[in-house]
Design a protein around this motif. Structure first.
Motif, PDB file in Angstrom:
ATOM      1  N   ASN A 525       0.743  -1.266  -0.082  1.00 51.10           N
ATOM      2  CA  ASN A 525      -0.015   0.003   0.190  1.00 51.10           C
ATOM      3  C   ASN A 525       0.903   1.235   0.068  1.00 51.10           C
ATOM      4  O   ASN A 525       0.222   2.333   0.270  1.00 51.10           O
ATOM      5  CB  ASN A 525      -0.869   0.096   1.045  1.00 51.10           C
ATOM      6  N   VAL A 526       2.150   0.843  -0.244  1.00 52.93           N
ATOM      7  CA  VAL A 526       2.935   2.257  -0.454  1.00 52.93           C
ATOM      8  C   VAL A 526       3.488   2.366  -1.935  1.00 52.93           C
ATOM      9  O   VAL A 526       3.946   1.310  -2.418  1.00 52.93           O
ATOM     10  CB  VAL A 526       4.172   2.287   0.480  1.00 52.93           C
ATOM     11  N   PHE A 527       3.397   3.496  -2.565  1.00 53.73           N
ATOM     12  CA  PHE A 527       3.875   3.873  -3.749  1.00 53.73           C
ATOM     13  C   PHE A 527       4.744   5.046  -3.759  1.00 53.73           C
ATOM     14  O   PHE A 527       4.739   5.896  -3.192  1.00 53.73           O
ATOM     15  CB  PHE A 527       2.574   4.238  -4.886  1.00 53.73           C
ATOM     16  N   ILE A 528       5.891   4.958  -4.857  1.00 51.02           N
ATOM     17  CA  ILE A 528       6.542   6.013  -4.877  1.00 51.02           C
ATOM     18  C   ILE A 528       7.030   6.344  -6.405  1.00 51.02           C
ATOM     19  O   ILE A 528       7.227   5.509  -7.367  1.00 51.02           O
ATOM     20  CB  ILE A 528       8.099   5.457  -4.460  1.00 51.02           C
ATOM     21  N   THR A 529       6.681   7.578  -6.729  1.00 50.59           N
ATOM     22  CA  THR A 529       6.497   8.061  -8.103  1.00 50.59           C
ATOM     23  C   THR A 529       7.168   9.149  -8.522  1.00 50.59           C
ATOM     24  O   THR A 529       6.962   9.710  -9.444  1.00 50.59           O
ATOM     25  CB  THR A 529       4.974   8.159  -8.360  1.00 50.59           C
ATOM     26  N   ASP A 530       7.828   9.678  -7.371  1.00 51.46           N
ATOM     27  CA  ASP A 530       9.028  10.759  -7.601  1.00 51.46           C
ATOM     28  C   ASP A 530      10.313  10.102  -8.498  1.00 51.46           C
ATOM     29  O   ASP A 530      10.305   9.033  -8.859  1.00 51.46           O
ATOM     30  CB  ASP A 530       9.389  11.600  -6.689  1.00 51.46           C
ATOM     31  N   GLY A 531      11.151  10.993  -8.685  1.00 47.65           N
ATOM     32  CA  GLY A 531      12.534  10.696  -9.297  1.00 47.65           C
ATOM     33  C   GLY A 531      13.097   9.145  -8.710  1.00 47.65           C
ATOM     34  O   GLY A 531      13.716   8.584  -9.298  1.00 47.65           O
ATOM     35  N   SER A 532      12.871   8.616  -7.570  1.00 49.19           N
ATOM     36  CA  SER A 532      13.384   7.684  -6.739  1.00 49.19           C
ATOM     37  C   SER A 532      13.071   6.397  -7.634  1.00 49.19           C
ATOM     38  O   SER A 532      13.804   5.317  -7.240  1.00 49.19           O
ATOM     39  CB  SER A 532      12.793   7.432  -5.498  1.00 49.19           C
ATOM     40  N   CYS A 533      12.226   6.452  -8.273  1.00 43.51           N
ATOM     41  CA  CYS A 533      11.625   5.124  -8.873  1.00 43.51           C
ATOM     42  C   CYS A 533      12.635   4.613 -10.096  1.00 43.51           C
ATOM     43  O   CYS A 533      12.284   3.580 -10.671  1.00 43.51           O
ATOM     44  CB  CYS A 533      10.162   5.195  -9.166  1.00 43.51           C
ATOM     45  N   MET A 534      13.315   5.725 -10.751  1.00 39.51           N
ATOM     46  CA  MET A 534      13.926   5.239 -11.899  1.00 39.51           C
ATOM     47  C   MET A 534      14.867   4.351 -11.937  1.00 39.51           C
ATOM     48  O   MET A 534      15.896   4.487 -11.093  1.00 39.51           O
ATOM     49  CB  MET A 534      14.377   6.806 -12.473  1.00 39.51           C
ATOM     50  N   ALA A 535      15.021   3.528 -12.759  1.00 38.86           N
ATOM     51  CA  ALA A 535      16.080   2.563 -13.062  1.00 38.86           C
ATOM     52  C   ALA A 535      17.251   2.916 -13.859  1.00 38.86           C
ATOM     53  O   ALA A 535      18.350   2.313 -13.688  1.00 38.86           O
ATOM     54  CB  ALA A 535      15.300   1.095 -13.487  1.00 38.86           C
TER      55      ALA A 535
END
Length: 566
Positions: A525-535
């Protein structure tokens, strides 16, 4: 331990309970709030900075001579904001939007320029507004060259969400048919000036692998609901009273408020996400009220972390529990690792002969742009990945070394010769040892562990940077321009203001933090959609991709919530 047991459903807890909590009100936090509110959720938007509402832009219409230092920074400004003043965007006319570095220090094992706002709207108020789609050249890069982990998505997965975001924010640009720089849903493009049109003709006729296009930017060339057309004032960094460039304040927050489902709480510094061992879910977040210094807890079924990469890393690493002693959802040991930014720093200039009878009108907010042309179809350079150029042509002022009085005034009113200036952004590979950690033996002014950043550009970036300098110079010389000069040096990480990584997406929970929908593998139930997510980092500006990923993740999260899977 706080958060390990179910909270008691008393009145105080009920008042602090929402359907969803969004941490951070910048570009992605604003989008998350809008999307979740429009889907019927009661949303609490938490922001560590002070409140700024659209129109609360005190310097937006001031003339240069009305500033005490004529737009330059004072000694006190530089001392107070010793990190922010490393970046070109921090100026006398917008310094009130930025964080006070003395009051919010961090440790740099190697220099890292952490540029950050301290307001509702965050860096959506301060960004350069460049909007370019990624392509499968970017999404497939890790898999093809073996650096990092494979992206769990491809262009086809995000393309409709690019459409959706561009249609809402308003992106001006031209349709070009470049496979590795996909076209979008564009408003009419800004126009190149005569010298830039000549530059385009020269470059494209001299180099068959290069195109010169007008930049794609989130500045309106046609009004949209509630927002006016760009006036080409080049004062976006002060806040636009017309709402002509996309910001949280002018666009997504008003849309979220219109639903009646949004609560914004400024002055809310998030400490941690609270995790319930029995439910194996997050139950809420703990904050420090930066005005009262009191700790408070808020609860929700759904949590979106959008505090921007470095701050999101802090929250995750500081959110420890019996299950996650090294940080929330950090079973892979990838939280805080793979920190990336673009490298930049060069200015490549040349003189342009002719066009003395022509000038231009306004201060166009978009540059001319040369999309990546190296390592596109195959690896041909002695480095991996690639870079793009951008810049503009302009007329300088007449030389006036000997003029004084009326002669000086007259000389200053006459334009000089045309010149061209280019800059470049290059991709940084993901490296496990470029990372963010917490020092629990040293406390920040809020009594929390301090952030330590250890990040550097490595050999691939340095080789690419040297190639940018050599290729840029050769390109302008072969195009027939004169007095070509290359100035500058490679930037420090952070200074491109595109920090990303630290909680990357991936297919495998053992090597990544998030799945294909930006959902934490280990905390659903935790989503991260800022720049942190980039591979990976691509070489194009990332904000449009952040927004598309956010809208996509919100759609998925609400669907899963309704199904009872979250």
């Amino acid at each position: 331990m706080p958060g390990d047991t179910l909270h008691v459903n008393n009145t105080a807890t009920k008042q602090n309970t929402y359907d969803a909590i969004v941490v951070g009100s910048g570009i992605t936090g604003g989008w998350a709030a809008k999307e979740l509110c429009e889907k019927g959720l009661k949303v609490l938007l938490l922001e560590r900075g002070r409140n700024v509402e659209h129109g609360d832009y005190p310097t937006a219409t001031k003339d240069p001579w009305n500033f005490a230092h004529r737009l330059s920074l004072s000694k006190e400004d530089k001392e107070r904001c010793y990190v922010q003043s490393r970046h070109y965007s921090y100026r006398e006319d917008n310094k009130h939007f930025y964080i006070n570095d003395k009051e919010n220090p961090y440790d740099e094992t190697k220099r890292f320029d952490w540029v950050r706002g301290d307001i509702v709207g965050g860096r959506s108020m301060l960004w350069a507004r460049a909007c370019y789609r990624w392509s499968d050249l970017d999404f497939e890069a890790n898999a093809k060259d073996g650096h990092g982990v494979d992206w769990p998505i491809r262009y086809k997965d995000i393309a409709p969400w690019y459409d959706y975001v561009e249609s809402f924010i308003g992106v001006s640009g031209s349709v070009e048919g470049i496979p590795h720089l996909p076209d979008g849903k564009f408003q009419p493009p800004f126009e190149m000036n005569c010298a830039e049109k000549d530059f385009k003709k020269r470059i494209e006729s001299t180099f068959n692998d290069r195109k010169v296009i007008i930049g794609r930017t989130a500045n309106l060339t046609k009004p949209v609901k509630g927002r006016g057309q760009c006036q080409a004032r080049d004062l976006c960094h002060r806040g636009c009273p017309y709402g002509a460039y996309f910001s949280t304040n002018a666009s997504t927050i008003p849309a979220a408020y219109a639903t009646g489902n949004l609560t914004v709480r400024p002055h809310s510094l998030v400490n941690k996400v609270l995790y319930n061992e029995q439910l194996q879910k997050a139950t809420g977040v703990e904050i420090i009220d930066t005005e009262t210094k009191q700790t408070e807890t808020f609860y929700a079924k759904l949590i979106f972390l959008n505090a921007a990469t470095v701050a999101t890393a802090f929250i995750l690493l500081n959110s420890v529990s019996n299950r996650f002693p090294n940080g929330l959802g950090n079973g892979s040991d990838q939280v805080g690792r793979n920190l990336m930014d673009h490298h930049k720093g060069l200015s490549i200039t040349a003189n342009i002969d002719g066009f003395e009878d022509s000038y231009y009108y306004g201060r166009r907010p978009a540059p001319v742009y040369i999309p990546r042309f190296k390592n596109v179809k195959e690896t041909t350079a002695d480095f991996l990945r690639g870079y793009h150029f951008a810049g503009n042509a302009y007329r300088s002022r007449q030389a006036h070394d000997t003029a004084i009085g009326a002669d000086l005034k007259e000389a200053l009113s006459e334009p000089g010769n045309w010149q061209l200036s280019l800059y470049a952004f290059g991709e940084c590979l993901p490296y496990s040892d470029n990372r963010i950690t917490l020092n629990k033996d040293k406390k920040d002014p809020w009594g929390r562990p301090t952030i330590t950043i250890d990040c550097a550009f490595k050999e691939n970036e340095k080789i690419m940077h040297a190639d940018i300098a050599a290729t840029g110079k050769q390109m302008l010389e072969e195009a027939g321009y004169t007095n070509v000069k290359v100035n500058g040096s490679i930037s420090f990480p952070g200074n491109a203001n595109h920090e990303m990584g630290i909680a990357r997406m991936g297919r495998d929970a053992r090597t990544s933090v998030l799945n294909a929908f930006n959902q934490m593998h280990e905390v659903p139930n935790v989503f991260i959609t800022d720049g942190s997510c980039m591979a990976s980092g691509s070489c194009v500006n990332p904000s449009l991709t952040y927004m598309a990923l956010t809208a996509r993740a919100c759609d998925y999260a609400v669907s899963e919530l309704k199904k009872g899977n979250i």
